[in-house]
Design a protein around this motif. Structure first.
Motif, PDB file in Angstrom:
ATOM      1  N   GLY A  42    -112.250 -42.508 -40.269  1.00  0.00           N
ATOM      2  CA  GLY A  42    -111.688 -42.417 -41.615  1.00  0.00           C
ATOM      3  C   GLY A  42    -110.522 -43.329 -41.874  1.00  0.00           C
ATOM      4  O   GLY A  42    -109.706 -43.072 -42.764  1.00  0.00           O
ATOM      5  N   ARG A  43    -110.450 -44.433 -41.162  1.00  0.00           N
ATOM      6  CA  ARG A  43    -109.324 -45.340 -41.333  1.00  0.00           C
ATOM      7  C   ARG A  43    -109.519 -46.323 -42.478  1.00  0.00           C
ATOM      8  O   ARG A  43    -108.568 -46.896 -42.974  1.00  0.00           O
ATOM      9  N   GLY A  44    -110.766 -46.585 -42.872  1.00  0.00           N
ATOM     10  CA  GLY A  44    -110.986 -47.548 -43.942  1.00  0.00           C
ATOM     11  C   GLY A  44    -112.458 -47.749 -44.229  1.00  0.00           C
ATOM     12  O   GLY A  44    -113.303 -46.929 -43.869  1.00  0.00           O
ATOM     13  N   VAL A  45    -112.757 -48.882 -44.865  1.00  0.00           N
ATOM     14  CA  VAL A  45    -114.112 -49.225 -45.304  1.00  0.00           C
ATOM     15  C   VAL A  45    -114.535 -50.500 -44.589  1.00  0.00           C
ATOM     16  O   VAL A  45    -113.713 -51.405 -44.390  1.00  0.00           O
ATOM     17  N   GLY A  46    -115.811 -50.591 -44.231  1.00  0.00           N
ATOM     18  CA  GLY A  46    -116.256 -51.811 -43.569  1.00  0.00           C
ATOM     19  C   GLY A  46    -117.758 -51.993 -43.623  1.00  0.00           C
ATOM     20  O   GLY A  46    -118.497 -51.122 -44.093  1.00  0.00           O
ATOM     21  N   ILE A  47    -118.192 -53.145 -43.144  1.00  0.00           N
ATOM     22  CA  ILE A  47    -119.614 -53.490 -43.104  1.00  0.00           C
ATOM     23  C   ILE A  47    -120.149 -53.155 -41.715  1.00  0.00           C
ATOM     24  O   ILE A  47    -119.617 -53.629 -40.708  1.00  0.00           O
ATOM     25  N   LEU A  48    -121.193 -52.348 -41.678  1.00  0.00           N
ATOM     26  CA  LEU A  48    -121.790 -51.935 -40.411  1.00  0.00           C
ATOM     27  C   LEU A  48    -123.292 -52.191 -40.417  1.00  0.00           C
ATOM     28  O   LEU A  48    -123.939 -52.210 -41.468  1.00  0.00           O
ATOM     29  N   HIS A  49    -123.831 -52.356 -39.215  1.00  0.00           N
ATOM     30  CA  HIS A  49    -125.277 -52.440 -39.064  1.00  0.00           C
ATOM     31  C   HIS A  49    -125.880 -51.098 -39.481  1.00  0.00           C
ATOM     32  O   HIS A  49    -125.419 -50.041 -39.051  1.00  0.00           O
ATOM     33  N   ASP A  50    -126.931 -51.139 -40.275  1.00  0.00           N
ATOM     34  CA  ASP A  50    -127.547 -49.890 -40.719  1.00  0.00           C
ATOM     35  C   ASP A  50    -128.100 -49.084 -39.546  1.00  0.00           C
ATOM     36  O   ASP A  50    -128.019 -47.848 -39.539  1.00  0.00           O
ATOM     37  N   TYR A  51    -128.655 -49.766 -38.538  1.00  0.00           N
ATOM     38  CA  TYR A  51    -129.225 -49.011 -37.414  1.00  0.00           C
ATOM     39  C   TYR A  51    -128.146 -48.332 -36.580  1.00  0.00           C
ATOM     40  O   TYR A  51    -128.421 -47.330 -35.908  1.00  0.00           O
ATOM     41  N   ILE A  52    -126.907 -48.816 -36.648  1.00  0.00           N
ATOM     42  CA  ILE A  52    -125.801 -48.161 -35.949  1.00  0.00           C
ATOM     43  C   ILE A  52    -125.247 -47.019 -36.796  1.00  0.00           C
ATOM     44  O   ILE A  52    -125.030 -45.908 -36.302  1.00  0.00           O
ATOM     45  N   ALA A  53    -125.042 -47.274 -38.080  1.00  0.00           N
ATOM     46  CA  ALA A  53    -124.468 -46.253 -38.962  1.00  0.00           C
ATOM     47  C   ALA A  53    -125.363 -45.022 -39.056  1.00  0.00           C
ATOM     48  O   ALA A  53    -124.873 -43.893 -39.187  1.00  0.00           O
ATOM     49  N   ARG A  54    -126.675 -45.219 -38.951  1.00  0.00           N
ATOM     50  CA  ARG A  54    -127.602 -44.096 -39.033  1.00  0.00           C
ATOM     51  C   ARG A  54    -127.408 -43.095 -37.890  1.00  0.00           C
ATOM     52  O   ARG A  54    -127.842 -41.949 -37.982  1.00  0.00           O
ATOM     53  N   GLN A  55    -126.784 -43.546 -36.827  1.00  0.00           N
ATOM     54  CA  GLN A  55    -126.565 -42.662 -35.682  1.00  0.00           C
ATOM     55  C   GLN A  55    -125.337 -41.773 -35.866  1.00  0.00           C
ATOM     56  O   GLN A  55    -125.061 -40.925 -35.023  1.00  0.00           O
ATOM     57  N   SER A  56    -124.593 -41.972 -36.943  1.00  0.00           N
ATOM     58  CA  SER A  56    -123.369 -41.198 -37.195  1.00  0.00           C
ATOM     59  C   SER A  56    -123.484 -40.483 -38.537  1.00  0.00           C
ATOM     60  O   SER A  56    -123.283 -41.087 -39.595  1.00  0.00           O
ATOM     61  N   PRO A  57    -123.787 -39.175 -38.536  1.00  0.00           N
ATOM     62  CA  PRO A  57    -123.968 -38.441 -39.803  1.00  0.00           C
ATOM     63  C   PRO A  57    -122.709 -38.361 -40.647  1.00  0.00           C
ATOM     64  O   PRO A  57    -122.788 -38.093 -41.845  1.00  0.00           O
ATOM     65  N   GLU A  58    -121.531 -38.606 -40.036  1.00  0.00           N
ATOM     66  CA  GLU A  58    -120.295 -38.553 -40.807  1.00  0.00           C
ATOM     67  C   GLU A  58    -120.074 -39.803 -41.645  1.00  0.00           C
ATOM     68  O   GLU A  58    -119.150 -39.864 -42.458  1.00  0.00           O
ATOM     69  N   LEU A  59    -120.932 -40.805 -41.474  1.00  0.00           N
ATOM     70  CA  LEU A  59    -120.807 -42.034 -42.258  1.00  0.00           C
ATOM     71  C   LEU A  59    -121.716 -41.977 -43.479  1.00  0.00           C
ATOM     72  O   LEU A  59    -122.826 -41.437 -43.426  1.00  0.00           O
ATOM     73  N   THR A  60    -121.251 -42.571 -44.561  1.00  0.00           N
ATOM     74  CA  THR A  60    -122.071 -42.652 -45.767  1.00  0.00           C
ATOM     75  C   THR A  60    -122.035 -44.077 -46.311  1.00  0.00           C
ATOM     76  O   THR A  60    -121.008 -44.763 -46.232  1.00  0.00           O
ATOM     77  N   ARG A  61    -123.149 -44.518 -46.831  1.00  0.00           N
ATOM     78  CA  ARG A  61    -123.250 -45.874 -47.365  1.00  0.00           C
ATOM     79  C   ARG A  61    -122.753 -45.878 -48.802  1.00  0.00           C
ATOM     80  O   ARG A  61    -123.156 -45.043 -49.615  1.00  0.00           O
ATOM     81  N   VAL A  62    -121.882 -46.818 -49.120  1.00  0.00           N
ATOM     82  CA  VAL A  62    -121.381 -46.978 -50.475  1.00  0.00           C
ATOM     83  C   VAL A  62    -121.832 -48.337 -51.000  1.00  0.00           C
ATOM     84  O   VAL A  62    -122.225 -49.210 -50.234  1.00  0.00           O
ATOM     85  N   LEU A  63    -121.778 -48.516 -52.299  1.00  0.00           N
ATOM     86  CA  LEU A  63    -122.209 -49.771 -52.931  1.00  0.00           C
ATOM     87  C   LEU A  63    -123.584 -50.184 -52.403  1.00  0.00           C
ATOM     88  O   LEU A  63    -123.747 -51.237 -51.774  1.00  0.00           O
ATOM     89  N   PRO A  64    -124.615 -49.370 -52.629  1.00  0.00           N
ATOM     90  CA  PRO A  64    -125.938 -49.627 -52.041  1.00  0.00           C
ATOM     91  C   PRO A  64    -126.565 -50.955 -52.436  1.00  0.00           C
ATOM     92  O   PRO A  64    -127.449 -51.442 -51.733  1.00  0.00           O
ATOM     93  N   ASP A  65    -126.137 -51.547 -53.524  1.00  0.00           N
ATOM     94  CA  ASP A  65    -126.693 -52.847 -53.919  1.00  0.00           C
ATOM     95  C   ASP A  65    -126.143 -54.002 -53.091  1.00  0.00           C
ATOM     96  O   ASP A  65    -126.682 -55.110 -53.135  1.00  0.00           O
TER      97      ASP A  65
END
Length: 304
Positions: free
Chosen positions: A230-253
């Motif tokens: 929860g320190r900030g916002v960043g660009i992550l690989h989708d296949y990595i972020a999917r492994q963390s349910p506490e993460l949510t994708r913003v600005l889907p476009d």
């Protein structure tokens, strides 16, 4: 010519240091120096210029390097053919990979292969800015850029996507992100620009103009953990972020697409241990191909 001396010469040529060669071979520094001197005496030619900053090859050394690498390749092929009568894989295979793919995919799958073959040692190492397959700094490498030159076997491993992420707790604390304007004033968790080893990492520029405050991490793992915390916002690989349910994708476009390329060297590609690790990586990525691209199926290499 004594092959053991030629092997020591190869290590010196590849590391550029007698001490570095000694460490790679597990030998004493004095032994490497002595054997190199003995090889020069045997051939009646100075092979390296020894300086305080390291060793550089002489013209004679450059000629011997080509011949020694060819001989090494033949030894490896013969060893692989002879070991084919045995089911067990053995030896060392070094795999260089970006830390995202390495930590979140290859560590598990290559660990599983190593577990099945007690005599096989797989070394998974972070991909440096520069590396050489011909100098045996790695047997297999995964890169973000397709090589434009060099004697290499190149295979497309998979496409993958990245997106903008924040933790659910962070958004609950700081407010939702519905448009790019909502990024203003937020902390941008991103990579360290001057150690980025590939132009394919330039996607961060798209957000850098929107968020002036930055926390830079030298690894994908560091960026992921900072965003998860929860320190900030960043660009992550989708296949990595999917492994963390506490993460949510913003600005889907806002989405980025990149490709992983699998490289090996023709002199060692057909050796049994390298071929099996190479094929295992391809199969592991194919099994997960649906995870690599958000909103579609990744294009992956066939398992041949």
């Amino acid at each position: 010519m004594d092959w053991e001396r030629a092997r020591i010469f190869l290590a010196v040529a590849r590391t550029g240091q007698i001490l570095g060669a000694a460490r790679r071979l597990g030998l004493n520094h004095a032994t490497v120096s002595r054997q190199l001197t003995a090889l020069e005496a045997e051939l009646n030619a100075r092979l390296v210029d020894r300086q305080t900053t390291g060793c550089t090859l002489t013209p004679a050394g450059e000629i011997l390097l080509v011949a020694a690498e060819k001989a090494e390749s033949e030894f490896l092929k013969a060893s692989s053919a002879l070991s084919g009568v045995n089911e067990a894989l053995s030896g060392i295979v070094r795999v260089g990979a970006p830390d995202g793919l390495g930590n979140y995919v290859l560590a598990e799958t290559l660990g599983e292969l190593a577990e099945r073959h007690p005599d096989l040692v797989i070394q998974l190492v972070p991909l440096p800015r520069t590396f050489s397959l011909s100098r045996r700094e790695a047997d297999i490498a995964v890169t973000l850029d397709r090589p434009a030159q060099g004697r290499l076997i190149v295979k497309k491993l998979t496409d993958y996507t990245l997106g903008v992420y924040a933790s659910r707790d962070y958004l609950a604390r700081t407010g939702p992100i519905g448009t790019e304007a909502d990024l203003a004033g937020r902390l941008f968790v991103t990579h360290v620009e001057d150690i980025a080893y590939s132009p394919a990492l330039d996607y961060a520029a798209a957000l850098g103009r929107l968020m002036q405050r930055r926390f830079e991490c030298g690894s994908v793992t560091g960026q992921t953990e900072a965003i998860r915390a929860g320190r900030g916002v960043g660009i992550l690989h989708d296949y990595i972020a999917r492994q963390s349910p506490e993460l949510t994708r913003v600005l889907p476009d806002l989405r980025f697409s990149r490709t992983y390329w699998l490289l090996s060297h023709p002199d060692t590609h057909e050796t049994r241990r390298v071929a099996e690790v190479h094929a295992h990586i391809v199969r592991a990525v194919q099994r997960r191909r649906g995870a690599f691209v958000l909103g579609g199926e990744a294009t992956t290499a066939p398992a041949g």
